[in-house]
Enzyme design. Structure first.
Site, short mmCIF file in Angstrom:
data_model
loop_
_atom_site.label_atom_id
_atom_site.label_comp_id
_atom_site.label_asym_id
_atom_site.label_seq_id
_atom_site.Cartn_x
_atom_site.Cartn_y
_atom_site.Cartn_z
N CYS A 54 -61.96 -17.80 2.06
CA CYS A 54 -61.03 -16.17 2.04
C CYS A 54 -59.84 -17.00 0.49
O CYS A 54 -58.74 -16.09 -0.42
CB CYS A 54 -60.14 -16.39 2.11
N GLU A 72 -56.55 -10.33 8.98
CA GLU A 72 -56.81 -12.05 8.33
C GLU A 72 -58.33 -11.31 6.68
O GLU A 72 -59.02 -11.04 6.80
CB GLU A 72 -56.52 -12.97 9.01
P1 NDP Z 1 -67.26 -8.54 6.62
O1 NDP Z 1 -65.92 -7.25 5.93
O2 NDP Z 1 -68.33 -7.20 5.59
O3 NDP Z 1 -67.34 -8.10 7.88
C1 NDP Z 1 -66.67 -9.10 9.25
C2 NDP Z 1 -66.35 -8.67 10.30
O4 NDP Z 1 -66.94 -6.87 10.02
C3 NDP Z 1 -68.14 -9.16 10.31
O5 NDP Z 1 -68.08 -9.55 12.19
C4 NDP Z 1 -68.93 -7.44 10.43
O6 NDP Z 1 -70.58 -7.37 10.84
C5 NDP Z 1 -68.05 -6.69 10.89
N1 NDP Z 1 -68.18 -5.23 10.71
C6 NDP Z 1 -68.29 -5.13 10.12
N2 NDP Z 1 -68.61 -3.53 9.52
C7 NDP Z 1 -67.77 -3.30 10.91
C8 NDP Z 1 -66.94 -1.97 11.67
N3 NDP Z 1 -66.93 -0.79 10.83
N4 NDP Z 1 -66.17 -1.98 12.39
C9 NDP Z 1 -65.65 -3.19 12.78
N5 NDP Z 1 -66.14 -3.88 12.64
C10 NDP Z 1 -67.47 -4.66 11.82
O7 NDP Z 1 -66.39 -9.76 5.83
P2 NDP Z 1 -67.17 -10.90 5.81
O8 NDP Z 1 -67.61 -11.29 7.22
O9 NDP Z 1 -68.39 -11.30 4.26
O10 NDP Z 1 -66.29 -11.45 5.39
C11 NDP Z 1 -66.47 -12.37 3.74
C12 NDP Z 1 -64.63 -11.63 3.66
O11 NDP Z 1 -63.40 -12.36 4.90
C13 NDP Z 1 -63.81 -12.54 2.27
O12 NDP Z 1 -63.34 -10.64 1.70
C14 NDP Z 1 -62.83 -12.92 2.70
O13 NDP Z 1 -61.82 -13.45 1.56
C15 NDP Z 1 -62.28 -12.67 3.56
N6 NDP Z 1 -61.76 -14.39 4.56
C16 NDP Z 1 -60.43 -13.92 5.41
C17 NDP Z 1 -59.85 -15.14 5.58
C18 NDP Z 1 -58.67 -15.66 5.54
O14 NDP Z 1 -58.07 -15.93 6.45
N7 NDP Z 1 -57.60 -14.15 5.32
C19 NDP Z 1 -60.79 -15.97 6.41
C20 NDP Z 1 -62.36 -15.96 6.29
C21 NDP Z 1 -62.47 -14.58 5.17
P3 NDP Z 1 -70.99 -8.24 9.84
O15 NDP Z 1 -71.21 -9.09 9.07
O16 NDP Z 1 -72.24 -8.69 11.18
O17 NDP Z 1 -71.43 -6.47 9.22
#
Ligand code: NDP
Length: 459
Positions: free
Chosen positions: A261, A226
């Site tokens: 999002c 997502e």
């Molecule tokens: P990120 O992609 O930065 O992070 C998402 C998750 O992935 C976090 O838990 C993060 O950990 C983790 N992560 C980071 N690097 C890795 C890796 N190499 N391997 C595995 N996991 C990893 O997104 P955000 O948290 O900043 O969220 C914002 C984004 O999410 C926006 O683009 C938004 O549009 C989208 N979004 C989409 C939704 C949907 O339903 N389509 C709903 C809500 C948000 P950590 O944060 O601890 O670094």
């Protein structure tokens, strides 16, 4: 790991990160716990989820305070999110048993054909910080009801909230070896990808989602993504109440500081009503109360992540260089906290990354259009495919455009909205797979098809 309040930049908590060895032990216990959990009936599992929902309601004020402290979400919006996400629990209560029951397709003569829905096993739920209740519930509640164990990795920016989920799920009767919330950042996320799980359910950015899909591809287990969006809203010339349309559009763009999002990320307005719309839009945005997120009156709080400030400033500078006009905001607010002024730019075009790349902040570009045809071309000019909205008095005219757009969700006279009744899904760079509705629960099971034929009796 330090948890920082984005409104004050103070450290509010320090937590021990989950080590590699601990992760291995947790996964072993989840695998063990899943066997017994999957043997329970859907009704028994559902009872725990309903109790969890009740506990969250009982503690809503405390939980909203924690959410606001660690993400900077204005308190009223934290309360809205927690209460709003309850509709997932109610929807599961009504439907889960029906959705997970075996289905008999053929029951004639000696042949029986039926489907049994079996859980996947131990799944990873790697989650985002912006709506931790909504996006967390969309995955872990459905996965648990379906008989899976869940390894939950909240974003490092919503860890305290993740730990609250764990506490109340355990209190509600979900065994500790069925749900575990681990603590860490992207490095821990990477270790989870390398571990042996039966499914990966991710909410986050396109970049991380793509990395996850590539990393786990060889495992041939379900991967659901997502991801973000660059969601367009088109205001047609026949809108009768332009002021109300502007108020609704502004809310869609600036709710949760634009960190949704499905936030409205770009607006196209018919030239016939453009100036009237822009005046009403800017007036609405200037009326927003900005400041301390713990005040119930605040509508715009700080951004959750400091690094987003530079990103937004660059989008503004680049847009201005390409001919945009700044009508409100445009820069960081001086002082403590990661505050950015709610920003409105007009005279935008698709040479600006403001109109092409996800902003994920309190900033919006508005572009004037001369026809529905041009609006459609511009709305479709994106690699994302999460949502698209059209405001119009004419449903047929709006649907004519929405039907042609490659998006998971289409809105007529509304925006920035999710419902448990219908699937939530993105296309192209906005992801793959669905949460919510029947499809959202089927994502956490695998069908087993039975072909059953009784032999003729001897006599
Ligand atoms: P990120 O992609 O930065 O992070 C998402 C998750 O992935 C976090 O838990 C993060 O950990 C983790 N992560 C980071 N690097 C890795 C890796 N190499 N391997 C595995 N996991 C990893 O997104 P955000 O948290 O900043 O969220 C914002 C984004 O999410 C926006 O683009 C938004 O549009 C989208 N979004 C989409 C939704 C949907 O339903 N389509 C709903 C809500 C948000 P950590 O944060 O601890 O670094």
């Amino acid at each position: 790991m330090q948890i920082i309040n984005p409104a004050t930049e103070e450290i509010i908590s320090e937590l021990q990160e989950t080590s590699k060895d601990e992760l291995r032990r947790i996964l072993d216990s989840l695998r063990e716990g899943q066997k017994a959990w999957s043997q329970k009936s859907t009704k028994e599992r559902l009872e725990c989820i309903i109790r969890f929902g009740e506990l969250i309601q009982l503690n809503v004020n405390e939980l909203a305070k924690i959410l606001t402290l660690e993400t900077g979400k204005p308190l009223q919006q934290s309360l809205n999110e927690i209460k709003g996400a309850q509709n997932r629990v109610q929807h599961l209560r009504k439907n889960a048993e029906k959705w997970l029951a075996p289905e008999t397709l053929v029951d004639s003569g000696s042949t029986h054909e039926k489907i049994v829905y079996e859980p996947l096993g131990v799944i990873a739920n790697i989650s985002a910080w912006n709506f931790p209740y909504n996006v967390g519930y969309n995955v872990f509640l459905y996965a648990l009801v379906a008989g899976n164990s869940v390894l939950y990795k909240p974003s490092e920016f919503a860890t305290l909230t993740g730990k609250q989920f764990e506490k109340y799920l355990w209190q509600a009767g979900i065994p500790e070896n069925v749900f575990q919330c681990v603590v860490g950042d992207g490095k821990l996320g990477q270790q989870i990808l390398e571990a042996d799980l039966n499914g990966y359910f991710f909410t986050g950015s396109h970049g991380t989602g793509l990395r996850i899909a590539k990393t786990v591809a060889h495992k041939l287990v379900p991967v659901q993504l997502e991801l973000g969006g660059k969601d367009p809203l088109y205001i047609m010339d026949d809108v009768s109440d332009v002021k109300q349309a502007a108020i609704n559009a502004a809310e869609g763009a600036f709710y949760n500081n634009g960190q949704s999002c499905c936030a409205v990320e770009r607006i196209y307005v018919s030239e016939k009503i453009h100036d009237e719309f822009v005046d009403a839009f800017v007036a609405e945005v200037k009326s927003y109360k900005i400041g301390n997120p713990t005040s119930l009156e605040t509508f715009v709080g700080p951004l959750t992540r400091k690094q987003q400030i530079k990103f937004l400033e660059n989008q503004v500078i680049y847009a201005l260089n390409k001919g945009a006009i700044l009508l409100s905001g445009g820069k960081e607010i001086e002082g403590k906290g990661y505050y950015f002024e709610p920003t409105v730019l007009t005279h935008c075009n698709h040479e600006m990354d403001l109109m092409k790349e996800e902003s994920f902040g309190p900033i919006i570009g508005i572009q004037k259009v001369s026809s529905d045809k041009i609006a459609l071309e511009l709305m479709a000019d994106t690699n994302y495919g999460l949502t698209a909205a059209v405001f119009s008095n004419d449903e047929e005219r709006a649907l004519h455009l929405l039907n042609q757009l490659n998006v998971g969700t289409a809105y007529w006279n509304c925006c920035d909205r999710v419902s448990p009744n219908i699937p939530w899904s993105g296309r192209n760079n906005s992801g793959v797979g669905s949460t919510l509705s029947t499809q959202g629960i089927r994502a956490f099971v695998q069908p087993k098809s039975y072909h059953l034929r009784s032999l003729p009796s001897e006599n």
